[in-house]
Design an enzyme around this catalytic site. Sequence first.
Site, PDB file in Angstrom:
ATOM      1  N   GLU A 160      -1.413  -1.291  -5.951  1.00  9.98           N
ATOM      2  CA  GLU A 160      -2.700  -0.721  -6.283  1.00  9.98           C
ATOM      3  C   GLU A 160      -2.503   0.273  -7.408  1.00  9.98           C
ATOM      4  O   GLU A 160      -1.515   0.997  -7.425  1.00  9.98           O
ATOM      5  CB  GLU A 160      -3.256  -0.007  -5.052  1.00  9.98           C
ATOM      6  N   CYS A 191     -11.584 -11.003   8.329  1.00 12.03           N
ATOM      7  CA  CYS A 191     -12.853 -11.697   8.175  1.00 12.03           C
ATOM      8  C   CYS A 191     -13.633 -11.267   6.944  1.00 12.03           C
ATOM      9  O   CYS A 191     -14.634 -11.881   6.594  1.00 12.03           O
ATOM     10  CB  CYS A 191     -13.719 -11.510   9.424  1.00 12.03           C
ATOM     11  N   ASP A 234      -3.213   1.333   6.938  1.00  5.57           N
ATOM     12  CA  ASP A 234      -2.398   0.989   5.772  1.00  5.57           C
ATOM     13  C   ASP A 234      -2.027  -0.490   5.761  1.00  5.57           C
ATOM     14  O   ASP A 234      -1.954  -1.131   4.722  1.00  5.57           O
ATOM     15  CB  ASP A 234      -1.123   1.839   5.736  1.00  5.57           C
ATOM     16  N   CYS A 246     -15.044  -9.267  13.809  1.00  2.00           N
ATOM     17  CA  CYS A 246     -14.096 -10.227  14.384  1.00  2.00           C
ATOM     18  C   CYS A 246     -13.253  -9.629  15.492  1.00  2.00           C
ATOM     19  O   CYS A 246     -12.385 -10.296  16.058  1.00  2.00           O
ATOM     20  CB  CYS A 246     -13.199 -10.805  13.295  1.00  2.00           C
ATOM     21  N   ASP A 261       0.865  -1.178   0.000  1.00  2.00           N
ATOM     22  CA  ASP A 261       0.000   0.000   0.000  1.00  2.00           C
ATOM     23  C   ASP A 261       0.896   1.221   0.000  1.00  2.00           C
ATOM     24  O   ASP A 261       1.704   1.415   0.899  1.00  2.00           O
ATOM     25  CB  ASP A 261      -0.890  -0.022   1.246  1.00  2.00           C
TER      26      ASP A 261
HETATM   27 ZN   LIG Z   1     -12.903  -8.530  10.821  1.00  2.91          ZN
END
Ligand SMILES: [Zn+2]
Length: 393
Positions: free
Chosen positions: A280, A336, A362, A355, A197
Amino acid sequence: MIYNHHKPRGKLVKARYQYRFYPTPQQQQSLAQLFGCVRVVYNDALAICKQSEKLPKNSELQKLVITQAKKTDERSWLSDVSVTPLQQSVADLGVAYKNFFDFLKGKRKGKKAGTPRFKKKTSKQGARFTLNSFSIKGTFVYLAKIGNVKPIWSRRLPSSPSSVTVIKDCEDRYFLSFVVEIEPIHIDAKNQSIGIDLGIQTFAVMSNGDKAASPDYSKKDRKIRKLQRKLARQQKGSQRRERTRIRIANRHNQIADTRKDFLHKLSTKVVSENQTIVLEDLNVSGMVKNRKLARAISLQGWREFRVLCEAKCEKFSRDFRVINRWEPTSQTCSCCGYRWGKIDLSVRSVLCLNCNTEHDRDDNASRNIEMVGMGHRHDLKRTGSDHKTTKSS
Ligand SMILES: [Zn+2]
């Protein structure tokens, strides 16, 4: 010397090896003559192209500006130099046109290409010799109609070069630039993949937890702005103003060198350690329009980093992937897959309600970039904005 003696095993990549040399006064003269001829042939060919409705073929151009031109009084001196660099010069024009048309058609990524321009006597000069017009004999390099020159062999040539370009730069230094085909380097990567990133506060945050801070340019930057204010006050055309101008240019060069060094080291490390590199696709040109960010971004050189990574991936046989910038990499939990939605840039850490993992912004994005790049899609469980966030600077 035997050329092309090895059978290529895989895809070969081209590399340049450049060495300085010091021609004798006689050779300097011959080279000046050669550079002149190369320039004239190129400019003659370009003039013909500009007048033609349809771009003439390379072979036609060569016939016109070399073979036939030699027979005229105005261009008879073209016979005094090796014909190969002249042919290469016409070929270069063809490449320049191709690049330009590819750019117009949007086929060319990255580098912008304009219409080919006439070559000037004052800029960098070059002449390219190919297979039959040069040879390497021991420590000497023989160039047709120039003679033997002795470069400073600062590093070994890895294989037989397919061409050599003689260069004279603006500071009157001479170089031989060889093109050699090398096999991509096969060093097994320690890790399968990495997502990166790119950011403003930290230059790069990696999915393995590593962070790379950008060098601090602020001191030099301040100095430049101070000098620029000074320059504005100084009288135009004065000696002092000229001195200030040179000092500003020097500071800019220092920043550029520091940045280049930083980007080279970082890209080498990332590419050598990982098999797949995922970045990206940042809309850099769109972001630079935003005044506030402009300075930071141009200093940090995201685009340069991407270009370096891509080139090194080819050299090291790595996979280079770029993911769409609309992927919600900062809106989704990398553990998750819960999607919390858009969050403000000032929010640096997020607590996932699904979660209960606390993420650095970042860090989380880089993990998502890696997952998307590797084809593990987000498992979007819920979309909402009921997330808890903690602010930190
Ligand atoms: Zn999560």
